[in-house]
Design a protein around this motif. Structure first.
Motif, mmCIF file in Angstrom:
data_model
loop_
_atom_site.group_PDB
_atom_site.id
_atom_site.type_symbol
_atom_site.label_atom_id
_atom_site.label_comp_id
_atom_site.label_asym_id
_atom_site.label_seq_id
_atom_site.Cartn_x
_atom_site.Cartn_y
_atom_site.Cartn_z
ATOM 1 N N ILE A 43 0.861 -1.182 0.000
ATOM 2 C CA ILE A 43 0.000 0.000 0.000
ATOM 3 C C ILE A 43 0.904 1.241 0.000
ATOM 4 C CG2 ILE A 43 -0.274 0.329 2.499
ATOM 5 C CD1 ILE A 43 -3.343 0.445 1.850
ATOM 6 N N HIS A 44 2.098 1.058 0.532
ATOM 7 C CA HIS A 44 3.203 2.002 0.326
ATOM 8 C C HIS A 44 4.147 1.368 -0.702
ATOM 9 C CE1 HIS A 44 2.093 3.421 4.558
ATOM 10 N NE2 HIS A 44 1.701 4.353 3.710
ATOM 11 N N GLY A 45 4.376 2.070 -1.801
ATOM 12 C CA GLY A 45 5.037 1.449 -2.950
ATOM 13 C C GLY A 45 6.498 1.131 -2.759
ATOM 14 N N ALA A 85 8.436 4.226 -4.746
ATOM 15 C CA ALA A 85 8.166 5.402 -3.921
ATOM 16 C C ALA A 85 7.025 5.086 -2.953
ATOM 17 C CB ALA A 85 7.772 6.590 -4.795
ATOM 18 N N ARG A 86 7.008 5.764 -1.820
ATOM 19 C CA ARG A 86 5.967 5.534 -0.820
ATOM 20 C C ARG A 86 4.582 5.900 -1.363
ATOM 21 N NH1 ARG A 86 5.663 4.661 4.635
ATOM 22 N NH2 ARG A 86 4.094 5.767 5.845
ATOM 23 N N PHE A 87 4.529 7.022 -2.095
ATOM 24 C CA PHE A 87 3.253 7.528 -2.606
ATOM 25 C C PHE A 87 3.215 7.429 -4.129
ATOM 26 C CE2 PHE A 87 3.959 10.724 1.040
ATOM 27 C CZ PHE A 87 3.541 9.800 1.977
ATOM 28 N N LEU A 129 0.435 -6.458 4.827
ATOM 29 C CA LEU A 129 1.882 -6.592 4.994
ATOM 30 C C LEU A 129 2.589 -5.284 4.652
ATOM 31 C CD1 LEU A 129 2.283 -10.079 3.246
ATOM 32 C CD2 LEU A 129 1.944 -9.605 5.698
ATOM 33 N N HIS A 130 3.306 -4.746 5.625
ATOM 34 C CA HIS A 130 4.133 -3.554 5.432
ATOM 35 C C HIS A 130 5.582 -3.922 5.736
ATOM 36 C CE1 HIS A 130 0.933 -0.270 5.456
ATOM 37 N NE2 HIS A 130 0.249 -1.374 5.708
ATOM 38 N N SER A 131 6.498 -3.007 5.401
ATOM 39 C CA SER A 131 7.889 -3.182 5.813
ATOM 40 C C SER A 131 8.467 -1.811 6.111
ATOM 41 C CB SER A 131 8.699 -3.930 4.746
ATOM 42 O OG SER A 131 8.795 -3.165 3.570
HETATM 43 ZN ZN LIG Z 1 3.655 0.937 5.128
#
Ligand SMILES: [Zn+2]
Length: 314
Positions: A43-45, A85-87, A129-131
């Motif tokens: 969801i955050h690239g 990128a995050r966004f 799932l994030h990191s």
């Molecule tokens: Zn995240």
């Protein structure tokens, strides 16, 4: 074997280049009826570890008998992932602050509305799932509304956020849909990231999610007992105070750190001067996130996270 594997690609808008903007999902349908487990990532690239995890999960699960369905969303934010990128580069908006989304908003707000409709509104359990992004490396699991499921991942450190007066810690995250709107069990995993080999983090995350699926009864097999776990209620994030080379000085994630012990220093890349030295915040802390390599950072970039062991529980 699963009964069916379906590719789902609902369109949510048209891109400026004329192509369809779609959400890409894979549905694994079991022979036996049961709940739908949603597993999402990126969801955050710039957090692609979870996307790699979902690839490995697909390879494992496609040959296993399933109870219910598993809906895989390997990349929630495709245009952001494509440029690491995050966004999204289209509107530079944090997708994970836009839920439940808006059909008349910016690109990311429209994407959030589509993800709500096509994914979060149709699942019965959410595993997101994030990191630590492509720079820091992180290691903890949130306890939101499904403590047993969060614990079943098998992480050493768990985080139960203290709810503020508005009843929400992060407005507009997927929690707005999974927990506040639908009340479904929801777990957010934060594991991996950084400029290091992701294999051990991918392996641990696959292992943890498989154990959660056994806990849920989606796949057969004995649920692995949890390791010794600690639940913190407070995490302090420490960003880079200035630009330069950030040099890690802290112990490994999951290790204890005393207040005042060194976390990192920042070096001027041209004069080699030490610009800042930052120490641990709590009397007794536990390492949760850090850069594992010397990285060039901008002032204000994500840096370290330390959990407070005072007030922590087993
Ligand atoms: Zn995240």
């Amino acid at each position: 074997m699963v009964k069916a594997i379906n590719r789902l690609t609902p369109k949510f808008t048209t891109n400026a280049d004329g192509t369809d903007a779609v959400i890409q999902m894979t549905e694994l349908v079991g022979e036996v009826d049961g709940p739908t487990i949603g597993i999402s990532a990126a969801i955050h690239g710039n957090e692609n570890t979870g996307s790699q995890v979902i690839l490995e999960l697909f390879r494992l699960l496609r040959d296993m008998p399933l109870k219910g369905r598993i809906l895989l969303l390997p990349v929630a934010n495709p245009t952001a992932l494509a440029v690491n990128a995050r966004f999204s580069p289209i509107d530079q908006v944090d997708l994970n602050r836009q839920f439940p989304g808006s059909l008349t908003g910016t690109y990311s707000q429209q994407l959030a509305a589509a993800l709500t409709r096509e994914f979060f509104d149709v699942i019965d359990v959410s595993i997101d799932l994030h990191s630590g992004t492509d720079r820091p490396t992180v290691d903890y699991v949130y306890i939101n509304n499904a403590e047993d499921l969060s614990r079943a991942f098998g992480a050493k450190v768990l985080y139960r956020p203290v709810v503020d007066k508005q009843g929400t810690v992060f407005a507009g995250t997927t929690k707005a849909v999974t927990i506040e709107k639908r009340g479904i069990p929801s777990v957010v995993v934060e594991l991996g990231g950084g400029i290091v080999d992701q294999t051990p983090y991918v392996t641990r995350t696959v292992d943890g999610v498989m154990n959660m699926l056994r806990h849920l009864g989606t796949i057969a097999g004995d649920v692995r007992p949890n390791p010794k776990q600690v639940v913190v209620n407070e995490i302090q994030g420490i960003r880079a105070t200035t630009g330069g080379w950030i040099e890690p000085l802290s112990p490994a994630n999951g290790e204890e750190i005393a207040g005042g012990a060194p976390l990192f220093r920042i070096i001027h890349p041209y004069t080699f001067e030490v610009l800042d030295e930052v120490t641990a915040p709590f009397t007794r802390g536990i390492m949760i996130m850090q850069h594992l390599t010397r990285n060039l950072v901008h002032s204000g970039d994500y840096g370290w996270m330390v959990g407070n062991l005072d007030g922590a529980t087993d």
